[in-house]
Design an enzyme around this catalytic site. Sequence first.
Site, PDB file in Angstrom:
ATOM      1  N   SER A  66       0.865  -1.181   0.000  1.00  0.00           N
ATOM      2  CA  SER A  66       0.000   0.000   0.000  1.00  0.00           C
ATOM      3  C   SER A  66       0.896   1.224   0.000  1.00  0.00           C
ATOM      4  O   SER A  66       1.775   1.343  -0.847  1.00  0.00           O
ATOM      5  CB  SER A  66      -0.938  -0.036   1.208  1.00  0.00           C
ATOM      6  OG  SER A  66      -1.808   1.073   1.208  1.00  0.00           O
ATOM      7  N   HIS A  93      -3.291  -0.924  -3.102  1.00  0.00           N
ATOM      8  CA  HIS A  93      -4.426  -0.020  -2.939  1.00  0.00           C
ATOM      9  C   HIS A  93      -4.292   1.102  -3.963  1.00  0.00           C
ATOM     10  O   HIS A  93      -3.396   1.947  -3.863  1.00  0.00           O
ATOM     11  CB  HIS A  93      -4.464   0.564  -1.523  1.00  0.00           C
ATOM     12  CG  HIS A  93      -4.696  -0.480  -0.477  1.00  0.00           C
ATOM     13  ND1 HIS A  93      -4.485  -0.272   0.870  1.00  0.00           N
ATOM     14  CD2 HIS A  93      -5.125  -1.761  -0.572  1.00  0.00           C
ATOM     15  CE1 HIS A  93      -4.774  -1.361   1.551  1.00  0.00           C
ATOM     16  NE2 HIS A  93      -5.160  -2.283   0.696  1.00  0.00           N
ATOM     17  N   ASP A 185      -4.720  -4.514   6.054  1.00  0.00           N
ATOM     18  CA  ASP A 185      -5.106  -5.358   4.924  1.00  0.00           C
ATOM     19  C   ASP A 185      -4.014  -6.387   4.663  1.00  0.00           C
ATOM     20  O   ASP A 185      -2.828  -6.063   4.655  1.00  0.00           O
ATOM     21  CB  ASP A 185      -5.322  -4.495   3.682  1.00  0.00           C
ATOM     22  CG  ASP A 185      -5.994  -5.269   2.559  1.00  0.00           C
ATOM     23  OD1 ASP A 185      -6.496  -6.375   2.820  1.00  0.00           O
ATOM     24  OD2 ASP A 185      -6.028  -4.751   1.421  1.00  0.00           O
TER      25      ASP A 185
END
Length: 906
Positions: A66, A93, A185
Site C-alpha cells: 500500500s 491499494h 489489509d
Amino acid sequence: MRKKTAEAASEAATERVSPEPAIRRARKAVVGAAPQSAPANLPKAPAKTPLKDADSTPTIVGIGASAGGLEALDSFLSHVPAHSGMAFVVIQHLDPTHKGIMPELLQRATVMQVQQAGNRMRIKADNVYVIPPNKDLSILHGVLHLLDPLAPRGLRLPIDFFFRALAQDRNQRAIGVILSGMGSDGTLGLRAIKENAGLALVQEPATAKFDSMPRSAIDAGLADIVAPAQELPGKILDYLKRIPASTPSRLVLEVKTQSALEKIVILLRERTGNDFSLYKRNTLYRRIERRMGLHQIDSIAAYVRYLRENPQELDLLFKELLIGVTNFFRDPAVWDCLLDKVMPDLLARYPAGKALRAWVPACSTGEEAYSLAMAFREALERIKPPGRFSLQIFATDLDQDAINQARQAVYPANIAADVPVQRLARFFVEDEKGYRVSKAIREMVVFAPQNIIMDPPFTKLDILTCRNLLIYLGPELQKKLIPLFHYALSSRGVLVLGTSETVGSFTHLFEPIDGKLRIYRRNDHPLSMVEVDFPTRHFPAAPMAADDGPAASAPVNLQALADQVLLQNFSPAAVLVTAEGDILYINGRTGKYLEPAAGKANWNIHAMAREGLRFELASAVKKALRQTGPVKVTGLQVDANGESLRVDLTVQAIDKPAGLRGRVMVLFADAAAEPAGQAVTRKAATSAAHKKLAEVLRQAQEDLQSTREEMQTSQEELKSTNEELQSTNEELTTSKEEMQSLNEELHTVNAELQSKVDDLSTINNDMKNLLDSTEIATVFLDEQLHVRRFTSHAARLFKLLGGDLGRPLSDITTDLDYAALQNDAREVLRTLAFSEKQVSTRDGRWFKVRIMPYRTQDNVISGVVITMIDISEYKKLEETLQHRQYQAAAGPAALPAASTSTGRKP
C-alpha cells in the site's frame, strides 16, 4: 553503515519468529543477498527447484503493498533471479478513478514481463501481474478473474480478498508477501494461507516506509519469515528447493522406515503435555515438511535432532499444528439456518424461559464463540419469546495464547469484510486497534484452556458447535468424540459440525436438522446403548503403524505349525463350559452331539445337547465338579438327524491354569458299534426288566428336568438382580462424571473471574497512581451526588474519610466557599455541559473547580467528576500584576501635583 543497520534489524526481527540464529546465519551464507546490479545480470534459479505444480501451474507469489509500496516492490522485484520459474501477482491499494501506471513503473526494476492483470488471464512463469484500478482480483485453477468491488469507495480489502482465493486455489503451494503499507489489509489473507500450510513472508518493519501492514501480520503471529524486501526472493527460492511439488514425498517414506514421526510426537508430548499421535498423519506430514523447508533441513532425522537441540522450535511446531481456522460468521448459510430454524425451535421448547448453555471447543481466538453470542441476541430480538432467556457460552482451546487473545476481544479493522455494517455498529466498539467486542457480548462468553481429548467435557448443553476440528483428527479419535458430544448435550440438544465433517457411523445418536450444513439434533437413547469413552489424563497413545507395505516375515516355528494342524484335524470334538453349562469355547465339529435349541438363542450345553446326551451330560458335569478325576460315560445312544450313534463322553473339571479354574471341559468321541449277535443276545436277556427300568428312568428325567427349570429360574432372577446392580453402578459412574464436569466448569469460571480480578486490580493501581501523580483534587459522584471515589488531595478540601463512600456530598464539610456546588452539579447532569468556576477557600486559597459528566465506556452518563486545581500562586501573580498596573497608571497623574507644590516655596 545504513546497510549494516538494516541487516542487523532484519536478523533481530527474524529471531523473533524463528529462535535459531545458527541455522539462519547458515541459510544466509547459502542464499546471500542478490547484488543490486542491472536486472539482466541476475543469476538464474537452480534447475532442481520444484517451481511447478502437477497441473503445470508455476509457483504463484501474491504480494500485498500500500503506502510506500513502490519502493519496496522495486527492491523485491529487482532481486528476483532471471528465469526463476515463479509468477508474481501484485495487489496494491489504487485510486479507483485514475488510470493505473504501476506496470510501467515496475517494469524498470525487473527483466520479467510486467502487465496489468486481465480477466481469464492464465498465469505464466516469469511474469508479474498487477491488479487494475477499481477491481478485485481472484484466481481459479491458475487463471486470474477480475471482479467488480462491492462498493466503489470505503473500506476495501483487495489484498485479503486475493490471498484468500490464492490459499483456496493453491493450498500448501500458496505464498503471500506483505510489504510496506498502512492499515491491516493482508492479515486475514495471510491467516488463510497459513491455514492451508502455505508460506507467509513479511517485510522487516524497520525497513518499511509505512510499517502498519507488516506489524499487523507480525503481531498476529502469522509471519514465517521477516526480512528486508530485497532478501525475500532468495528466501522463497530456498524454501521451494526443499518443499516437494506434490505428494507423496520422500519424507513420508522416511517416516515409515525410521519411525521419526513417533519421535517428534514424543518430543511434542514431553514439551507441551499434548499427544498428537491420533491426529491425521497427512496433516502432521505437511506441517513438519513446512517447518523443515523454513529451516533448510533436508532430512527428517536431522529435524528430530534439531528439535532436541532447540526446544523453542517445538513451541513453534506446536503452534503450527494448532490450525486456527476461524473468522466471524464463517459459512453464512450455517448462521442463517441457526437464526431461522434452530434457535426458534430451541426457544419454543421452553415457554417459561431458561438459562441455556453452549460449548465451543477449539474456539481459537474467539470469533466463533462471539458469533454465537451475537446470533443468540439477534434471535431473541427477532422472536421476542415470552420467557426470560440467557445463554452462557463456554469457549475452550488448547492454545493458551489464543485464549488470551480471545479474552481481549480486540480484532483488526479488516473484520469488516466478514461482519456486516449493522452488526459492527451494534456489537462492536471502534478503538485505535480496530474493533472491540461490546461488553454485553463479552460477558456471555467464558474462555478457558482445555484439551478436549484429556479434560472432562461440559455437560447439560443446549448447543455444541465444533467446526473444522474433526477433519484434523484420526478415525479413532473421531469415534471417541462423537459419543462424548452426545453425552454432553441435553435432551434434543443441537450439534453443529464443519461442512466437511459428519457424525460417521453414529447416525443412531443424532438426527440431521440440515444434513448439508452438518447441523444435528441429539437422539435420546438410554445410557446403556451409548458407549462413552470419558476423557482421562492417562489417555493411551495408539501406535502409529505404517499405512501400507508388506509386513516383515516372522521366523518359521515348526512346533507351532504342527500343533495348529493337529488341533484342526486330529483333536476330539470338545466344548469348554462354565459350571452352569454356558459355552465358552468350541473345538472341532460338534454338530453330531449339539444343536441350537429352538426359540431365543441359548448357548447353554444342556439346552443344545441332542436326545440321549442330556441326562448323562448333566449328571457327569455335576460329578466332575465334585471329584478330582475325569468322569467317563461310554456307549451312549445319541439320535443325530434320524441316525443312532454310539458316543463316549468324558467330562473333566479344570483346576489349572488359574485362568480356567472352575471351568469344565466336555469331550465327545464316536464309539465302535456292537456286533449284531451280541446285541440280540443282550436284548433277549434284558427284555423282562426293560419296561420297569424305562419307567423309572422317565420319572427320574422328569424330576431332573423340573429341578433344572427351577435352577434356571433362579439363575434368571440372579441375572436380573445383577443387571440392576450394574445399572445402579453405571448411574453412580455417570453421576461421578457429571460432578467432575461441574467441578471443571466451576474451575473454569473461577479462572476467568480471577483473571478479571487481576486485570481490575492492575487498572485500579494504575488509576490511583495516575490521580495521585497529578496532585489534582478529584471527587467522583454518582447520579444522586453520592461520593463514589475521591483522591487523597480531595481530602484536604472536603472532610472525607474512607467510610464516607456512598454518603451524599452535601453531608460533607468543605473549605470551599462554594454554596452553589450542589446546584451546579445537578445542572451538569441535566445539560451534560461542563461547568468551570474559580472559588476561594476560607483560608485564602483559590481553586479552579471544574464539573464534568461521568461517561462510561458504553457512552452512558453515570454521575459527575469534580476536579479542583490549586491556582493560589496564579491568583497572587494576578494580584501583583494588577497592583503594578495600578501604580503605573497612577504614577503620571501624581507627578505634576508634586512639582507645583514645590514651586510655591520661597
